[in-house]
Enzyme design. Sequence first.
Site, PDB file in Angstrom:
ATOM      1  N   GLU A 111      10.542  -8.183  -3.482  1.00  0.00           N
ATOM      2  CA  GLU A 111      11.071  -6.894  -3.022  1.00  0.00           C
ATOM      3  C   GLU A 111      10.563  -6.716  -1.606  1.00  0.00           C
ATOM      4  OE1 GLU A 111      13.167  -5.111  -4.575  1.00  0.00           O
ATOM      5  OE2 GLU A 111      13.023  -5.990  -6.564  1.00  0.00           O
ATOM      6  N   GLU A 148      12.415  -3.183  10.845  1.00  0.00           N
ATOM      7  CA  GLU A 148      11.813  -2.178   9.973  1.00  0.00           C
ATOM      8  C   GLU A 148      10.593  -1.575  10.692  1.00  0.00           C
ATOM      9  OE1 GLU A 148       9.932  -3.518   6.236  1.00  0.00           O
ATOM     10  OE2 GLU A 148      10.979  -1.848   5.285  1.00  0.00           O
ATOM     11  N   SER A 201       6.166  -7.367   3.044  1.00  0.00           N
ATOM     12  CA  SER A 201       6.971  -7.681   4.223  1.00  0.00           C
ATOM     13  C   SER A 201       7.808  -8.946   4.009  1.00  0.00           C
ATOM     14  CB  SER A 201       6.047  -7.889   5.420  1.00  0.00           C
ATOM     15  OG  SER A 201       5.193  -8.992   5.188  1.00  0.00           O
ATOM     16  N   VAL A 202       8.863  -9.070   4.780  1.00  0.00           N
ATOM     17  CA  VAL A 202       9.723 -10.254   4.735  1.00  0.00           C
ATOM     18  C   VAL A 202       8.906 -11.486   5.107  1.00  0.00           C
ATOM     19  CG1 VAL A 202      11.744 -11.352   5.786  1.00  0.00           C
ATOM     20  CG2 VAL A 202      11.768  -8.893   5.323  1.00  0.00           C
ATOM     21  N   LYS A 222      20.326 -10.286   1.138  1.00  0.00           N
ATOM     22  CA  LYS A 222      19.957 -10.825   2.466  1.00  0.00           C
ATOM     23  C   LYS A 222      18.425 -10.913   2.562  1.00  0.00           C
ATOM     24  CE  LYS A 222      22.815  -8.907   5.701  1.00  0.00           C
ATOM     25  NZ  LYS A 222      23.514  -7.730   6.265  1.00  0.00           N
ATOM     26  N   LEU A 272       7.439 -24.847  -8.180  1.00  0.00           N
ATOM     27  CA  LEU A 272       8.657 -24.688  -8.989  1.00  0.00           C
ATOM     28  C   LEU A 272       8.498 -23.588 -10.038  1.00  0.00           C
ATOM     29  CD1 LEU A 272       9.606 -28.454  -9.434  1.00  0.00           C
ATOM     30  CD2 LEU A 272      10.562 -26.808  -7.822  1.00  0.00           C
ATOM     31  N   GLU A 316      -4.957  -4.416   0.598  1.00  0.00           N
ATOM     32  CA  GLU A 316      -6.250  -4.166   1.229  1.00  0.00           C
ATOM     33  C   GLU A 316      -6.482  -2.677   1.489  1.00  0.00           C
ATOM     34  OE1 GLU A 316      -3.996  -6.348   1.747  1.00  0.00           O
ATOM     35  OE2 GLU A 316      -4.562  -7.963   3.093  1.00  0.00           O
ATOM     36  N   LYS A 355      -2.974  -8.457  -7.481  1.00  0.00           N
ATOM     37  CA  LYS A 355      -3.763  -8.450  -6.246  1.00  0.00           C
ATOM     38  C   LYS A 355      -3.334  -7.201  -5.492  1.00  0.00           C
ATOM     39  CE  LYS A 355      -3.897  -9.387  -2.202  1.00  0.00           C
ATOM     40  NZ  LYS A 355      -4.044  -8.335  -1.158  1.00  0.00           N
ATOM     41  N   CYS A 361      10.507   1.289   1.948  1.00  0.00           N
ATOM     42  CA  CYS A 361      11.447   0.213   2.275  1.00  0.00           C
ATOM     43  C   CYS A 361      12.886   0.710   2.229  1.00  0.00           C
ATOM     44  CB  CYS A 361      11.220  -0.992   1.373  1.00  0.00           C
ATOM     45  SG  CYS A 361      10.904  -0.574  -0.321  1.00  0.00           S
ATOM     46  N   GLY A 404      15.320  -9.356  -0.177  1.00  0.00           N
ATOM     47  CA  GLY A 404      14.646  -9.823  -1.392  1.00  0.00           C
ATOM     48  C   GLY A 404      15.479 -10.675  -2.321  1.00  0.00           C
ATOM     49  N   TRP A 440       0.791  -1.223   0.000  1.00  0.00           N
ATOM     50  CA  TRP A 440       0.000   0.000   0.000  1.00  0.00           C
ATOM     51  C   TRP A 440       0.824   1.276   0.000  1.00  0.00           C
ATOM     52  CZ3 TRP A 440       2.137   2.002   4.243  1.00  0.00           C
ATOM     53  CH2 TRP A 440       2.570   1.114   5.225  1.00  0.00           C
TER      54      TRP A 440
HETATM   55  P1  NAI Z   1       2.176  -7.534   3.852  1.00  0.00           P
HETATM   56  O1  NAI Z   1       3.466  -8.133   3.398  1.00  0.00           O
HETATM   57  O2  NAI Z   1       1.331  -8.308   4.782  1.00  0.00           O
HETATM   58  O3  NAI Z   1       1.268  -7.194   2.560  1.00  0.00           O
HETATM   59  C1  NAI Z   1       1.757  -7.003   1.256  1.00  0.00           C
HETATM   60  C2  NAI Z   1       0.827  -7.685   0.269  1.00  0.00           C
HETATM   61  O4  NAI Z   1       0.843  -9.093   0.470  1.00  0.00           O
HETATM   62  C3  NAI Z   1      -0.646  -7.270   0.399  1.00  0.00           C
HETATM   63  O5  NAI Z   1      -1.214  -7.170  -0.888  1.00  0.00           O
HETATM   64  C4  NAI Z   1      -1.240  -8.442   1.145  1.00  0.00           C
HETATM   65  O6  NAI Z   1      -2.615  -8.609   0.922  1.00  0.00           O
HETATM   66  C5  NAI Z   1      -0.478  -9.595   0.558  1.00  0.00           C
HETATM   67  N1  NAI Z   1      -0.481 -10.811   1.382  1.00  0.00           N
HETATM   68  C6  NAI Z   1      -0.573 -10.916   2.724  1.00  0.00           C
HETATM   69  N2  NAI Z   1      -0.568 -12.204   3.091  1.00  0.00           N
HETATM   70  C7  NAI Z   1      -0.456 -12.947   1.971  1.00  0.00           C
HETATM   71  C8  NAI Z   1      -0.379 -14.342   1.704  1.00  0.00           C
HETATM   72  N3  NAI Z   1      -0.420 -15.239   2.669  1.00  0.00           N
HETATM   73  N4  NAI Z   1      -0.252 -14.741   0.414  1.00  0.00           N
HETATM   74  C9  NAI Z   1      -0.195 -13.850  -0.582  1.00  0.00           C
HETATM   75  N5  NAI Z   1      -0.276 -12.515  -0.390  1.00  0.00           N
HETATM   76  C10 NAI Z   1      -0.397 -12.057   0.872  1.00  0.00           C
HETATM   77  O7  NAI Z   1       2.515  -6.115   4.450  1.00  0.00           O
HETATM   78  P2  NAI Z   1       1.619  -5.259   5.469  1.00  0.00           P
HETATM   79  O8  NAI Z   1       0.925  -6.162   6.444  1.00  0.00           O
HETATM   80  O9  NAI Z   1       0.809  -4.345   4.676  1.00  0.00           O
HETATM   81  O10 NAI Z   1       2.750  -4.437   6.244  1.00  0.00           O
HETATM   82  C11 NAI Z   1       3.490  -5.045   7.292  1.00  0.00           C
HETATM   83  C12 NAI Z   1       4.927  -4.582   7.276  1.00  0.00           C
HETATM   84  O11 NAI Z   1       5.538  -4.984   6.056  1.00  0.00           O
HETATM   85  C13 NAI Z   1       5.153  -3.080   7.300  1.00  0.00           C
HETATM   86  O12 NAI Z   1       5.138  -2.572   8.581  1.00  0.00           O
HETATM   87  C14 NAI Z   1       6.507  -2.964   6.673  1.00  0.00           C
HETATM   88  O13 NAI Z   1       7.499  -3.202   7.641  1.00  0.00           O
HETATM   89  C15 NAI Z   1       6.519  -4.064   5.654  1.00  0.00           C
HETATM   90  N6  NAI Z   1       6.201  -3.586   4.287  1.00  0.00           N
HETATM   91  C16 NAI Z   1       7.210  -3.429   3.398  1.00  0.00           C
HETATM   92  C17 NAI Z   1       6.957  -2.936   2.138  1.00  0.00           C
HETATM   93  C18 NAI Z   1       8.030  -2.738   1.142  1.00  0.00           C
HETATM   94  O14 NAI Z   1       7.911  -1.932   0.256  1.00  0.00           O
HETATM   95  N7  NAI Z   1       9.122  -3.482   1.214  1.00  0.00           N
HETATM   96  C19 NAI Z   1       5.617  -2.551   1.726  1.00  0.00           C
HETATM   97  C20 NAI Z   1       4.589  -2.803   2.704  1.00  0.00           C
HETATM   98  C21 NAI Z   1       4.906  -3.293   3.934  1.00  0.00           C
END
Ligand code: NAI
Length: 503
Positions: A268, A405, A247-248, A475, A262, A197, A194, A303, A478, A170
Amino acid sequence: MLDRPHPTPEAPTTDCFALARQLSGRHFIGGRYVAARSGASFPVVNPATGEEVARAAEGDAADVDAAVGDAARAQKEWAKVPARKRGALVHQCAAIVREHVEELARLIALETGKALRTESRVEANTVADILEFFGGLGGELKGETVPFDPKVLSVTVREPLGVVGAIIPWNVPMLLMALKIAPALVAGNTVVVKSAEEAPLAVLRICELLNRVLPPGCFNMLSGFGPDCGAPLVEHPLVRKVTFTGSVEVGRIVAKAAGEKLIPVTLELGGKSPMIVFADCDFDKTVAGALTSMRFTRQGQSCTAASRIYVERPIFDRFVEAMAAKVDAMRMGDPLDEATDIGTIISPEQFGKVRGFIDEGIATAGATGRACSALPADPALRKGLFIQPHIFTGLTGESRLVQQEIFGPVTCIFPFDDAEAVLAEANGTEYGLAASLWTNNLKVGLDLAHRLEAGLVQINQNLVVQANLSYGGVKSSGLGKEASLEAMLEHFTHKKTIMVRMD
Ligand code: NAI
Ligand code: MG
């Protein structure tokens, strides 16, 4: 051109509230808006006021199946379109986005709380830039001739992978989506996205805009929750590649599911990017650079945010003072107001998470957390998710604020005396996304740049991701690269070898 009537206006609109309502309850599949098969929906909330501005379609496995099915059928025809023609169409998409920059900027500001002038408009323009860049690369999908045997013509060709599943977050959803769909489409794949949310609207409108140019089914959009809509997308047998930003923790789940199938996956993920400031730096430019590096205008929800700043001891106190004064001068307020520099945090969950880090920092013995820039006084924003930027000093390297983070407007500053010691500190987290160095001694700067564990190191600047430059972490940050020609070739095509016996 799409058939009318549509729920949304054909011409660009600046009434983001009306547009948000018109986009309610729909996915975009096979060239048209469709309701969720289950009829379920969830609220989209303006984080500046707490008000519901739309309802998003709550996608599930049935919606995923419909979208992937359409994308798979479309892909067979799309792959037959000559590569440069595919590129030309993607380039044409950029022109439509440019016409709608103002509209998209207001819509993304409404759903994410990112300030219009400092963030949202910039993001909308970058989407067009990314589409233009990849639109020009169709002719680069070249293969090779291989010197195998003079009597055997041996060549490689670049072929698309098929249907790409793209899962986006988001924080900069339009831009991060563009980095995925543009190269995927130019390379001859079709895409099902996708959305996150918290921010499903602007990307849905972009999907409609691009479908005015692209053949139906090439670019499809689903909204929904991660486990119910994201997971079935990754697991769908016709999805042949997944690209994920987030997220990681979820990145690991996605990688596991892709591993089972596979199929290739690009990830990222998060970061804890260090900024290292030497005493010989250009002081004023570096202080200004710290503000942009920390992405304070995006409430630190980046990020690559410089969430750890190491400053050489002789200038440490002066640097902290100058930085705090500059952040103090930034204006927090209504994201849709042109005068606003800093908007809101995305959601109550993230708000709670960020506040938790700040409270923990403040409660840490020996640490000081300075809250900068005043919260908005406007009563209409009383329920807004505003958090004052915080600058922490006096924390130790083991603190959760330094290791994890935060994804909020929080940075930790430390003094250092020795380049080797600061390099060890900088490399001392699980992340490896980005880093910046600020010095006029390029010998020192380049030496450290080579030894920093990061996918992107910048000296005397700290820009966000740019088209044409490979971007991606090492690391836990990603796997794989985005934004460049190599990223398109390596991550959205496979190389097929064809051999012809000539005698
Ligand atoms: P998230 O990683 O949960 O969500 C990112 C996307 O993954 C959303 O579209 C979500 O619906 C989807 N997702 C969630 N669970 C999934 C699953 N089991 N299978 C497939 N898709 C799934 O990130 P969230 O909860 O919005 O943020 C949590 C933390 O993640 C943040 O506080 C931040 O630290 C980090 N983050 C890092 C980002 C980046 O650009 N590297 C971007 C957003 C969050
Ligand atoms: Mg999550």
